[in-house]
Design a protein around this motif. Structure first.
Motif, PDB file in Angstrom:
ATOM      1  N   VAL A  64     -14.581  24.198  40.271  1.00  0.00           N
ATOM      2  CA  VAL A  64     -14.612  22.737  40.339  1.00  0.00           C
ATOM      3  C   VAL A  64     -15.726  22.337  41.294  1.00  0.00           C
ATOM      4  CG1 VAL A  64     -13.369  20.641  40.977  1.00  0.00           C
ATOM      5  CG2 VAL A  64     -12.144  22.512  39.841  1.00  0.00           C
ATOM      6  N   TRP A  65     -16.639  21.504  40.796  1.00  0.00           N
ATOM      7  CA  TRP A  65     -17.722  20.996  41.644  1.00  0.00           C
ATOM      8  C   TRP A  65     -17.429  19.541  42.007  1.00  0.00           C
ATOM      9  CZ3 TRP A  65     -22.921  22.834  38.959  1.00  0.00           C
ATOM     10  CH2 TRP A  65     -23.003  24.231  39.075  1.00  0.00           C
ATOM     11  N   ASP A  66     -17.426  19.261  43.294  1.00  0.00           N
ATOM     12  CA  ASP A  66     -17.164  17.912  43.781  1.00  0.00           C
ATOM     13  C   ASP A  66     -18.464  17.096  43.746  1.00  0.00           C
ATOM     14  OD1 ASP A  66     -16.488  15.581  45.049  1.00  0.00           O
ATOM     15  OD2 ASP A  66     -15.621  16.522  46.831  1.00  0.00           O
ATOM     16  N   MET A  67     -18.534  16.151  42.842  1.00  0.00           N
ATOM     17  CA  MET A  67     -19.696  15.263  42.751  1.00  0.00           C
ATOM     18  C   MET A  67     -19.277  13.803  42.826  1.00  0.00           C
ATOM     19  SD  MET A  67     -22.384  17.059  40.183  1.00  0.00           S
ATOM     20  CE  MET A  67     -23.200  18.579  40.716  1.00  0.00           C
ATOM     21  N   ALA A  68     -18.172  13.562  43.537  1.00  0.00           N
ATOM     22  CA  ALA A  68     -17.605  12.221  43.593  1.00  0.00           C
ATOM     23  C   ALA A  68     -18.561  11.212  44.219  1.00  0.00           C
ATOM     24  CB  ALA A  68     -16.284  12.245  44.365  1.00  0.00           C
ATOM     25  N   GLU A  69     -19.218  11.586  45.315  1.00  0.00           N
ATOM     26  CA  GLU A  69     -20.094  10.629  45.991  1.00  0.00           C
ATOM     27  C   GLU A  69     -21.282  10.260  45.123  1.00  0.00           C
ATOM     28  OE1 GLU A  69     -19.670   8.918  48.752  1.00  0.00           O
ATOM     29  OE2 GLU A  69     -17.672   9.815  48.874  1.00  0.00           O
ATOM     30  N   GLN A  70     -21.900  11.260  44.499  1.00  0.00           N
ATOM     31  CA  GLN A  70     -23.056  10.972  43.662  1.00  0.00           C
ATOM     32  C   GLN A  70     -22.661  10.184  42.425  1.00  0.00           C
ATOM     33  OE1 GLN A  70     -25.705  14.220  43.229  1.00  0.00           O
ATOM     34  NE2 GLN A  70     -27.164  13.074  41.989  1.00  0.00           N
ATOM     35  N   PHE A  71     -21.497  10.496  41.849  1.00  0.00           N
ATOM     36  CA  PHE A  71     -21.009   9.757  40.695  1.00  0.00           C
ATOM     37  C   PHE A  71     -20.772   8.298  41.069  1.00  0.00           C
ATOM     38  CE2 PHE A  71     -17.479   8.172  38.077  1.00  0.00           C
ATOM     39  CZ  PHE A  71     -17.980   8.374  36.806  1.00  0.00           C
ATOM     40  N   HIS A  72     -20.199   8.077  42.227  1.00  0.00           N
ATOM     41  CA  HIS A  72     -19.925   6.699  42.644  1.00  0.00           C
ATOM     42  C   HIS A  72     -21.228   5.918  42.821  1.00  0.00           C
ATOM     43  CE1 HIS A  72     -17.046   3.730  44.241  1.00  0.00           C
ATOM     44  NE2 HIS A  72     -18.078   3.320  44.961  1.00  0.00           N
ATOM     45  N   GLU A  73     -22.220   6.553  43.433  1.00  0.00           N
ATOM     46  CA  GLU A  73     -23.481   5.865  43.688  1.00  0.00           C
ATOM     47  C   GLU A  73     -24.276   5.635  42.401  1.00  0.00           C
ATOM     48  OE1 GLU A  73     -25.589   8.182  46.524  1.00  0.00           O
ATOM     49  OE2 GLU A  73     -24.087   7.934  48.103  1.00  0.00           O
ATOM     50  N   ASP A  74     -24.372   6.671  41.560  1.00  0.00           N
ATOM     51  CA  ASP A  74     -25.267   6.604  40.403  1.00  0.00           C
ATOM     52  C   ASP A  74     -24.631   5.990  39.159  1.00  0.00           C
ATOM     53  OD1 ASP A  74     -27.308   7.759  41.834  1.00  0.00           O
ATOM     54  OD2 ASP A  74     -26.910   9.787  41.124  1.00  0.00           O
ATOM     55  N   VAL A  75     -23.309   6.018  39.085  1.00  0.00           N
ATOM     56  CA  VAL A  75     -22.646   5.514  37.885  1.00  0.00           C
ATOM     57  C   VAL A  75     -21.798   4.272  38.188  1.00  0.00           C
ATOM     58  CG1 VAL A  75     -21.080   6.070  35.973  1.00  0.00           C
ATOM     59  CG2 VAL A  75     -22.635   7.812  36.865  1.00  0.00           C
ATOM     60  N   CYS A  92     -21.360   5.914  30.282  1.00  0.00           N
ATOM     61  CA  CYS A  92     -21.410   7.280  29.761  1.00  0.00           C
ATOM     62  C   CYS A  92     -22.858   7.764  29.672  1.00  0.00           C
ATOM     63  CB  CYS A  92     -20.756   7.356  28.392  1.00  0.00           C
ATOM     64  SG  CYS A  92     -18.977   7.053  28.414  1.00  0.00           S
ATOM     65  N   LEU A  93     -23.743   6.880  29.247  1.00  0.00           N
ATOM     66  CA  LEU A  93     -25.156   7.217  29.187  1.00  0.00           C
ATOM     67  C   LEU A  93     -25.685   7.512  30.586  1.00  0.00           C
ATOM     68  CD1 LEU A  93     -27.786   5.362  27.050  1.00  0.00           C
ATOM     69  CD2 LEU A  93     -28.246   5.820  29.448  1.00  0.00           C
ATOM     70  N   ASN A  96     -24.506  10.933  31.827  1.00  0.00           N
ATOM     71  CA  ASN A  96     -25.293  12.031  31.253  1.00  0.00           C
ATOM     72  C   ASN A  96     -26.645  12.153  31.938  1.00  0.00           C
ATOM     73  OD1 ASN A  96     -23.452  12.962  29.300  1.00  0.00           O
ATOM     74  ND2 ASN A  96     -24.035  11.342  27.887  1.00  0.00           N
ATOM     75  N   GLU A  97     -27.287  11.004  32.169  1.00  0.00           N
ATOM     76  CA  GLU A  97     -28.628  10.996  32.745  1.00  0.00           C
ATOM     77  C   GLU A  97     -28.634  11.452  34.201  1.00  0.00           C
ATOM     78  OE1 GLU A  97     -32.239   7.775  33.589  1.00  0.00           O
ATOM     79  OE2 GLU A  97     -30.171   7.100  33.302  1.00  0.00           O
ATOM     80  N   LYS A  98     -27.726  10.908  35.006  1.00  0.00           N
ATOM     81  CA  LYS A  98     -27.772  11.119  36.454  1.00  0.00           C
ATOM     82  C   LYS A  98     -26.904  12.275  36.951  1.00  0.00           C
ATOM     83  CE  LYS A  98     -30.407   7.515  37.402  1.00  0.00           C
ATOM     84  NZ  LYS A  98     -31.744   7.655  38.030  1.00  0.00           N
ATOM     85  N   ILE A  99     -25.824  12.577  36.234  1.00  0.00           N
ATOM     86  CA  ILE A  99     -24.879  13.586  36.719  1.00  0.00           C
ATOM     87  C   ILE A  99     -24.973  14.880  35.906  1.00  0.00           C
ATOM     88  CG2 ILE A  99     -22.471  14.093  37.249  1.00  0.00           C
ATOM     89  CD1 ILE A  99     -23.682  11.858  38.955  1.00  0.00           C
ATOM     90  N   CYS A 188     -13.782   5.881  32.316  1.00  0.00           N
ATOM     91  CA  CYS A 188     -12.909   6.801  33.048  1.00  0.00           C
ATOM     92  C   CYS A 188     -12.573   6.306  34.453  1.00  0.00           C
ATOM     93  CB  CYS A 188     -13.538   8.194  33.107  1.00  0.00           C
ATOM     94  SG  CYS A 188     -15.013   8.311  34.154  1.00  0.00           S
ATOM     95  N   PHE A 189     -13.471   5.533  35.093  1.00  0.00           N
ATOM     96  CA  PHE A 189     -13.223   5.162  36.475  1.00  0.00           C
ATOM     97  C   PHE A 189     -12.499   3.817  36.621  1.00  0.00           C
ATOM     98  CE2 PHE A 189     -17.661   4.177  35.398  1.00  0.00           C
ATOM     99  CZ  PHE A 189     -17.712   2.813  35.626  1.00  0.00           C
ATOM    100  N   ILE A 190     -12.073   3.222  35.515  1.00  0.00           N
ATOM    101  CA  ILE A 190     -11.268   1.998  35.585  1.00  0.00           C
ATOM    102  C   ILE A 190      -9.848   2.379  35.203  1.00  0.00           C
ATOM    103  CG2 ILE A 190     -10.960  -0.341  34.711  1.00  0.00           C
ATOM    104  CD1 ILE A 190     -13.932  -0.538  34.345  1.00  0.00           C
ATOM    105  N   ALA A 191      -9.012   2.545  36.214  1.00  0.00           N
ATOM    106  CA  ALA A 191      -7.716   3.194  36.056  1.00  0.00           C
ATOM    107  C   ALA A 191      -6.814   2.510  35.028  1.00  0.00           C
ATOM    108  CB  ALA A 191      -7.012   3.257  37.407  1.00  0.00           C
ATOM    109  N   ASP A 192      -6.811   1.175  34.998  1.00  0.00           N
ATOM    110  CA  ASP A 192      -5.888   0.466  34.111  1.00  0.00           C
ATOM    111  C   ASP A 192      -6.579  -0.102  32.876  1.00  0.00           C
ATOM    112  OD1 ASP A 192      -7.374  -1.488  35.288  1.00  0.00           O
ATOM    113  OD2 ASP A 192      -5.700  -2.561  36.211  1.00  0.00           O
TER     114      ASP A 192
END
Length: 360
Positions: A64-75, A92-93, A96-99, A188-192
């Motif tokens: 498991v690679w933790d990329m939470a911080e970069q995902f939050h910033e870039d996506v 999603c695009l 793919n591009e940033k992560i 995916c990051f909008i829980a409801d």
């Protein structure tokens, strides 16, 4: 390995092809409990466990690679900023591009791996160009078209020659528990699943006018222009009905005045689309081709011209609901599968004169 059936079968096929395969699941949430559970999204704790079990069945190492911080910033941050600017992004695009094909690929190459394998439904030809999947309803070339030639050179898409039904049958034959797992969808990051509420929490209430695009008359109020997108018909809550009783649609969003402009469906039509930051793999432009203006949208014939940092598509037939922030992807029809010529981010759509719109 996302925890779904596609990436599991892709990993198994890569191993069967003789490659030294390592499974990697991306931890993308700062707090995994805030991401949705079940099958409505990806990146959940359940998905991580499903991916690990699949790797065990396939017989490959798993991390498991933790990329939470970069995902939050870039996506995530990009998603919010784009809506605040009156555009409609495709997260999603951007992922793919940033992560997946930037951060993950860079780390993989640094660790000595040759390529990143994913379960996307798309194909790479012997010429290194991206092509549509044989399963057109599941084709994901649209969200991969932002990748550069260098990134495509280190990408492997083992599922492009298979339908989703065939992938599920193979997963079941391999004894993978995810064979019948439903496809993920939504953001995916909008829980409801409440995009409007998600944006309101981060951007706050910002009341403004909803105006008629033809007369300028105020027809209603909104709590935030970020809650609307071009082409939207439902949820406008207009106080003044149209004289002819027909529904109105969102025509444009203007953040500087906090205004949402609406009008009849025919006013959505555009025959010229401009875009920025093109990634172009095709021949010298102008070129006659097909363009797709949104994910899962229909294709349209167009003449595409690239010029430095810009791209212009002159549509043979006007399109509706063209939103800034979405991608325009150009394809060349080919007997071996439509070839992706390039992609760019839409900045605007407009109606041009017949000569300008239809000249090659």
């Amino acid at each position: 390995m996302s925890g779904g059936v596609d990436s599991a079968v892709a990993a198994a096929r890569a191993r069967d092809a003789g490659h030294d395969v390592t499974g990697v699941h991306l931890a993308l949430s700062r707090n995994p409990q805030t991401y949705r559970t079940g099958a409505r999204g990806c990146c959940t704790l359940e998905d991580s466990r499903d991916a690990r079990r699949a790797a065990d069945v396939i017989g490959i190492p798993f991390y498991v690679w933790d990329m939470a911080e970069q995902f939050h910033e870039d996506v995530v941050d990009d998603f919010v900023a784009e809506y605040a600017a009156g555009r409609t992004p495709n997260p999603c695009l951007r992922c793919n591009e940033k992560i997946k094909f930037a951060a993950v690929l860079d780390r993989a190459v640094a660790l000595g791996f040759d390529a990143v394998v994913t379960g996307h439904h798309a194909r790479l030809g012997a010429d290194g160009l991206l092509r549509r999947s044989v399963d057109l309803p599941k084709d994901q070339s649209y969200v991969l078209a932002v990748l550069t030639r260098a990134q495509l050179g280190r990408a492997v898409f083992p599922l492009g020659d298979s339908t989703k039904a065939q992938v599920r049958e193979e997963a079941a034959a391999r004894g993978l528990a995810v064979a019948d797992k439903p496809d993920s969808h939504d953001i995916c990051f909008i829980a409801d699943g409440d995009t409007r509420g998600f944006l309101a929490d981060r951007l706050g209430e910002s009341p403004g006018d909803i105006v008629d695009g033809r007369t300028g008359a105020v027809l209603g109020r909104h709590g935030g222009a970020y809650a609307y997108t071009v082409g939207q018909r439902k949820g406008l809550d207009l106080r003044v009905p149209a004289p002819d009783g027909r529904p109105r649609y969102v025509l444009s969003i203007t953040p500087t005045t906090n205004t949402v402009t609406v009008g009849p469906r025919e006013d959505l039509a555009v025959d010229t689309v401009t875009a920025e930051r093109p990634i172009w793999h095709g021949e010298t432009t102008p070129v006659e081709c097909e363009v797709q203006l949104r994910a899962h949208g229909e294709v349209a014939r167009a003449v595409v011209t690239t010029d430095g940092d810009g791209l212009t598509a002159r549509l043979r037939t006007p399109a509706r609901g063209v939103a800034a922030g979405q991608a325009i992807v150009a394809y060349r029809p080919d007997p071996g599968g439509d070839i992706v010529l390039g992609s760019a981010t839409i900045t605007a759509g407009r109606m041009a004169s017949p000569v300008a719109a239809h000249g090659a």
